[in-house]
Design a protein around this motif. Structure first.
Motif, short mmCIF file in Angstrom:
data_model
loop_
_atom_site.label_atom_id
_atom_site.label_comp_id
_atom_site.label_asym_id
_atom_site.label_seq_id
_atom_site.Cartn_x
_atom_site.Cartn_y
_atom_site.Cartn_z
N LEU A 26 0.83 -1.20 0.00
CA LEU A 26 0.00 0.00 0.00
C LEU A 26 0.87 1.26 0.00
O LEU A 26 0.62 2.19 -0.75
CB LEU A 26 -0.94 0.00 1.21
N SER A 27 1.94 1.26 0.84
CA SER A 27 2.74 2.48 0.90
C SER A 27 3.52 2.70 -0.39
O SER A 27 3.65 3.84 -0.84
CB SER A 27 3.66 2.48 2.13
N MET A 29 2.52 1.85 -3.38
CA MET A 29 1.56 2.36 -4.37
C MET A 29 1.27 3.83 -4.16
O MET A 29 1.12 4.60 -5.10
CB MET A 29 0.26 1.58 -4.28
N MET A 30 1.15 4.24 -2.88
CA MET A 30 0.85 5.64 -2.59
C MET A 30 2.03 6.53 -2.98
O MET A 30 1.86 7.61 -3.53
CB MET A 30 0.49 5.81 -1.11
N PHE A 31 3.24 6.04 -2.69
CA PHE A 31 4.42 6.82 -3.04
C PHE A 31 4.49 7.01 -4.56
O PHE A 31 4.77 8.10 -5.05
CB PHE A 31 5.69 6.14 -2.52
N ALA A 32 4.21 5.92 -5.29
CA ALA A 32 4.22 6.00 -6.75
C ALA A 32 3.17 7.01 -7.23
O ALA A 32 3.43 7.80 -8.14
CB ALA A 32 3.96 4.62 -7.35
N GLY A 33 2.00 6.98 -6.60
CA GLY A 33 0.93 7.90 -6.98
C GLY A 33 1.33 9.35 -6.78
O GLY A 33 1.11 10.21 -7.65
N ILE A 34 1.98 9.64 -5.64
CA ILE A 34 2.40 11.01 -5.35
C ILE A 34 3.46 11.48 -6.35
O ILE A 34 3.36 12.57 -6.91
CB ILE A 34 2.94 11.10 -3.90
N LEU A 36 4.11 10.36 -9.41
CA LEU A 36 3.60 10.50 -10.77
C LEU A 36 2.70 11.73 -10.92
O LEU A 36 2.63 12.34 -11.98
CB LEU A 36 2.83 9.25 -11.19
N ALA A 37 2.01 12.10 -9.83
CA ALA A 37 1.15 13.28 -9.89
C ALA A 37 2.00 14.54 -10.04
O ALA A 37 1.63 15.48 -10.75
CB ALA A 37 0.29 13.36 -8.64
N ILE A 38 3.16 14.55 -9.39
CA ILE A 38 4.02 15.73 -9.46
C ILE A 38 4.81 15.76 -10.77
O ILE A 38 4.93 16.79 -11.42
CB ILE A 38 4.98 15.77 -8.24
N SER A 40 4.62 14.98 -14.29
CA SER A 40 3.67 14.60 -15.33
C SER A 40 4.41 14.14 -16.59
O SER A 40 5.57 14.49 -16.79
CB SER A 40 2.77 15.78 -15.66
N PRO A 41 3.73 13.36 -17.46
CA PRO A 41 4.38 12.89 -18.68
C PRO A 41 4.95 14.01 -19.55
O PRO A 41 6.00 13.85 -20.16
CB PRO A 41 3.25 12.17 -19.42
N MET A 68 6.92 3.93 -11.60
CA MET A 68 6.32 2.61 -11.73
C MET A 68 5.15 2.72 -12.69
O MET A 68 4.07 3.10 -12.30
CB MET A 68 5.83 2.12 -10.38
N PHE B 57 1.92 8.64 4.08
CA PHE B 57 1.65 8.99 2.68
C PHE B 57 0.21 9.50 2.49
O PHE B 57 -0.03 10.36 1.65
CB PHE B 57 1.92 7.80 1.76
N ALA B 75 -2.84 12.41 -7.53
CA ALA B 75 -2.06 11.48 -6.69
C ALA B 75 -2.98 10.42 -6.10
O ALA B 75 -2.65 9.23 -6.06
CB ALA B 75 -1.35 12.24 -5.58
N ILE B 78 -4.15 7.98 -8.95
CA ILE B 78 -3.09 7.07 -9.40
C ILE B 78 -2.83 6.01 -8.33
O ILE B 78 -2.72 4.82 -8.62
CB ILE B 78 -1.80 7.83 -9.75
N SER B 79 -2.76 6.46 -7.06
CA SER B 79 -2.55 5.49 -5.98
C SER B 79 -3.65 4.44 -5.97
O SER B 79 -3.39 3.25 -5.84
CB SER B 79 -2.55 6.21 -4.61
#
Lengths: 140, 222
Positions: A26-27, A29-34, A36-38, A40-41, A68, B57, B75, B78-79
């Motif tokens: 879970l952590s 995945m959350m780190f990856a989410g944060i 990737l949000a910052i 951007s492609p 990821m 997080f 964020a 995506i998470s």
């Protein structure tokens, strides 16, 4: 009856493995989410154009190691970036390190194996990505 | 790191947690209300400790939302989609592994991937790795199972390398986007190098280190 018990134990073991690793997953995945949000492609594509040279390769390797993105997204993204003017070598660096090097999942990998094995595996994967990038640079 | 918690989670499937805490305090010979109260407290503390990064997080995402609304939502989304993907993939893999562990004898694994398996071991690793689907972290527990079943470390590392770069379903996809030339070069360069590095990395491991890895694998599936 004995077989039934054996299967039940197998399922219990599966649950144990799963619940043991859940917090890490879970952590991660959350780190990856944060991240990737910052990042951007389009920021990524600005930095690794075909004129970015070796700097772009290093940057791509770094980006690929940290982010990821599932392969089913990475290849279309790579193709899009190529169309948008990114270099083959940079995309090669990004794609190969994306698949084989995992900085974000390193804690998970260390937990499974050992610190030494996890670091050696990732370091070798990084070297292999670099070699592949150089070959692509020469050939394409 | 989590061994005590793991032991807990295994037992909860068998009996309800209250029963268990009573039983454990009976075992320790202190069946007082106070000690039971304390054990609930320490258990809650253990859960918080276990999920501490998840909590941190979550706060980071909330903070991101309040500084930049769109980035915070991104964020979060995506998470969430990452987690959904993982939670869909992991349970079936773990169930499959539990069954493999219980049903396939160690001897079979040794024959195909053990110290003396030679080329057969390389090919088995190649086959297992390329038949895979899913991201690399799914392969970690499978690699651990292989180690437990006495597969040679170099072949386990090679299996991880093949899994990461040469999954067949993904290769077809890659060819359609990046071209056959790009993909062919990648496989021709990366797969032999992964085999080479796997053998080199194994050489750097002492017999002792391999043994401790084996013990870790053993406790992972016990």
């Amino acid at each position: 009856m004995k077989d039934k018990k054996r299967t039940k134990i197998a399922l219990l073991k599966a649950w144990k493995s799963f619940s043991g690793i859940l917090p890490e997953i879970l952590s991660v995945m959350m780190f990856a989410g944060i991240t990737l949000a910052i990042l951007s492609p389009d920021i990524i594509s600005k930095l690794i154009g075909s004129n970015s040279g070796f700097f772009g390769v290093v940057l791509s390797l770094t980006a690929g190691s940290i982010t990821m993105i599932p392969g089913f997204v990475a290849f279309p993204l790579g193709a899009t970036l190529l169309d948008a003017g990114a270099g083959y070598a940079q995309i090669a660096a990004f794609v190969s390190s994306l698949m084989a090097v995992g900085v974000v999942t390193l804690p998970l990998e260390i937990k499974y194996f050992s610190k030494r094995m996890a670091i050696l595996r990732n370091a070798s994967a990084l070297v292999i990505s670099l070699v592949f990038t150089m070959v692509i640079w020469k050939l394409m | 790191m989590n061994t005590d918690i793991n032991a807990d989670s295994m037992n909860t499937g068998l009996e309800n947690p209250n029963m268990k805490s009573i039983r454990s305090s009976m075992n320790s010979g202190r069946l007082t209300a106070r000690s039971e109260n304390r054990s609930i407290k320490t258990r809650a503390f253990a859960v918080v400790k276990k999920f501490r990064f998840v909590i941190v997080f979550a706060f980071v995402i909330i903070a991101l939302y309040f500084t930049d609304k769109t980035e915070g939502i991104k964020a979060f989304n995506i998470s969430l989609s990452n987690m959904k993907e993982m939670l869909g993939l992991i349970p079936p893999i773990f169930v499959l592994m539990g069954l493999l562990d219980a049903w396939v004898p160690k001897e079979t694994f040794i024959r195909y991937m053990g110290e003396a398996s030679g080329l057969k071991g390389v090919l088995t690793a190649l086959f297992l790795g390329s038949a895979a689907a899913g991201p690399l972290y799914i392969a970690f527990p499978i690699a651990m199972l292989l180690i437990k079943k006495k597969a040679k470390l170099a072949y386990v590392l090679f299996f991880l390398g093949v899994w990461s770069t040469a999954k067949l379903p993904l290769l077809l996809y890659e060819i359609s986007y990046m071209g056959a030339r790009f993909t062919a070069i990648r496989i021709a360069v990366c797969v032999p190098l992964f085999l080479l590095f796997s053998l080199i990395i194994e050489k750097t491991f002492s017999a002792e280190e391999k043994e401790s890895l084996g013990r870790k694998a053993e406790s992972e599936f016990s």
